[in-house]
Design an enzyme around this catalytic site. Structure first.
Site, PDB file in Angstrom:
ATOM      1  N   LYS A  67      25.509 -19.319   4.763  1.00  0.00           N
ATOM      2  CA  LYS A  67      26.496 -19.908   4.694  1.00  0.00           C
ATOM      3  C   LYS A  67      26.317 -20.086   6.602  1.00  0.00           C
ATOM      4  O   LYS A  67      26.272 -19.175   7.751  1.00  0.00           O
ATOM      5  CB  LYS A  67      27.584 -18.744   4.367  1.00  0.00           C
ATOM      6  CG  LYS A  67      28.870 -19.576   4.931  1.00  0.00           C
ATOM      7  CD  LYS A  67      30.154 -19.054   4.113  1.00  0.00           C
ATOM      8  CE  LYS A  67      30.524 -17.784   5.222  1.00  0.00           C
ATOM      9  NZ  LYS A  67      32.075 -16.842   4.685  1.00  0.00           N
ATOM     10  N   ASN A 159      53.209  -6.842   8.104  1.00  0.00           N
ATOM     11  CA  ASN A 159      52.984  -7.887   9.193  1.00  0.00           C
ATOM     12  C   ASN A 159      53.439  -7.245  10.728  1.00  0.00           C
ATOM     13  O   ASN A 159      54.435  -7.170  10.707  1.00  0.00           O
ATOM     14  CB  ASN A 159      53.089  -9.169   8.461  1.00  0.00           C
ATOM     15  CG  ASN A 159      52.157 -10.306   9.049  1.00  0.00           C
ATOM     16  OD1 ASN A 159      50.862  -9.941   8.957  1.00  0.00           O
ATOM     17  ND2 ASN A 159      52.702 -10.697   9.209  1.00  0.00           N
ATOM     18  N   MET A 219      39.574  -5.302   4.564  1.00  0.00           N
ATOM     19  CA  MET A 219      39.560  -6.445   4.118  1.00  0.00           C
ATOM     20  C   MET A 219      38.609  -7.399   5.817  1.00  0.00           C
ATOM     21  O   MET A 219      38.540  -8.282   5.805  1.00  0.00           O
ATOM     22  CB  MET A 219      39.525  -7.178   3.106  1.00  0.00           C
ATOM     23  CG  MET A 219      39.597  -6.672   1.486  1.00  0.00           C
ATOM     24  SD  MET A 219      38.358  -5.277   1.219  1.00  0.00           S
ATOM     25  CE  MET A 219      36.999  -6.807   0.898  1.00  0.00           C
ATOM     26  N   GLY A 220      39.409  -6.638   6.223  1.00  0.00           N
ATOM     27  CA  GLY A 220      39.630  -8.140   8.083  1.00  0.00           C
ATOM     28  C   GLY A 220      38.516  -7.697   8.842  1.00  0.00           C
ATOM     29  O   GLY A 220      38.391  -8.443  10.055  1.00  0.00           O
TER      30      GLY A 220
END
Length: 321
Positions: A67, A159, A219-220
């Site tokens: 990728k 957030n 996941m970041g």
């Protein structure tokens, strides 16, 4: 070479297709039937962009490729997605190119699939509250994928920019789940599963905020210096990852390994749980943490599935190379 454009992906490959592809390749990695090559990721000195390559070979599935892509922070102002990528597949017997696949939506699907795999195999069976840290574009994919893994009764969210929390509320409503915005103390105290999907370089969630029996999917963190949770939390948890080499260098575990509170030998690849080589969660009150760094084999697995489906349905185009 078969070309599957970005515009075709949404109607071609489902979240379930992505889940199965990622689950399978993680197990192949644990059996040493598939391996990733070293990641290249560099600031190119133009447009504030990060560009790189992730590649690998799945010997079991005979999938070889890479990728290519990265992050262009100014794209939003141009009406484009900030993350841009394409996947290239090659014939492992000859080295000839076999496919080029639009990789933007595939990246979102494979990232969500990875956290969903971790939830299926590691989260408490009776998990009822799903916590979401981060409300960017990827958060909706994460929530939808996570919601399929347990019978959640509620979603809570946090957030950095509260004005973006409407995305979480709207996605929860789409799933038929009540939603509430909370502070991080309540997040750690109430959520049975927490998915973090931010680009933070400072720890957001602290060790003292998280109760026992929680599963976290971080996941970041996919770059040196990024960090979503306090290193002490990894030291207290049982840590799982997609690939140990990436986890300790560019993943969430890099900080705990650097300060000596976590050893490389303390980290288990999620594929070992899938393949039945590791029991995974051992008790209801244990904290488990999945460090999702994003490996090239995930991209290749979902791209290969997209090509398979495209050929079956006559979508895409064969070109001479």
């Amino acid at each position: 070479m078969y070309v599957v454009p970005e515009s075709a992906i949404a109607d071609l490959i489902s979240p379930q297709d992505s889940f199965e592809a990622v689950e399978s390749v993680f197990a192949a990695m644990a059996r040493k039937d598939a391996y990733n090559f070293p990641v290249i990721r560099e600031a190119i000195g133009h447009a504030d962009a990060l560009y790189g390559f992730k590649s690998g070979f799945d010997r079991a599935g005979l999938v070889l490729g890479l990728k290519a892509g990265g992050y262009w922070p100014g794209n939003a102002d141009k009406g484009l997605t900030n993350h841009q990528s394409s996947v290239f597949l090659f014939d492992p017997d000859t080295g000839r190119p076999t496919a080029m696949v639009g990789g933007n939506l595939l990246t979102a699907l494979r990232t969500a699939a990875a956290s969903a795999v971790s939830i299926r195999y590691l989260a408490p069976k009776g998990a009822k509250v799903l916590g979401m840290i981060g409300a960017g574009h990827q958060s909706a994919f994460q929530m939808r994928a996570a919601a399929k893994q347990r019978d959640f009764e509620k979603v809570i969210g946090w957030n950095f920019h509260p004005e973006m929390l409407s995305r979480l509320e709207e996605t929860a409503a789409e799933l038929g789940l009540p939603y509430e915005s909370v502070d991080l103390d309540r997040m750690g105290a109430e959520a049975d599963v927490i998915v973090s999907i931010t680009s933070s370089f400072d720890p957001i969630l602290k060790d003292a905020q998280v109760k026992g029996g929680t599963h976290l999917a971080c996941m970041g963190t996919d770059t040196k210096g990024k960090q979503e949770v306090e290193a002490a939390l990894l030291a207290r948890a049982r840590v799982f990852t997609d690939e140990i080499a990436q986890s300790i260098t560019i993943g969430e575990a890099q900080h705990a390994v650097a300060d000596g509170s976590l050893a490389e030998s303390d980290i288990t690849e999620i594929g070992a749980v899938i393949a039945g080589m590791d029991p995974g969660r051992r008790s209801d009150d244990e904290i488990t943490l999945f460090d999702g760094t994003g490996v090239g084999l995930q991209d290749l697995a979902v791209a290969a599935k997209a090509v398979e489906l495209a050929r079956e349905r006559g979508i895409g185009q064969e070109i001479e190379v």
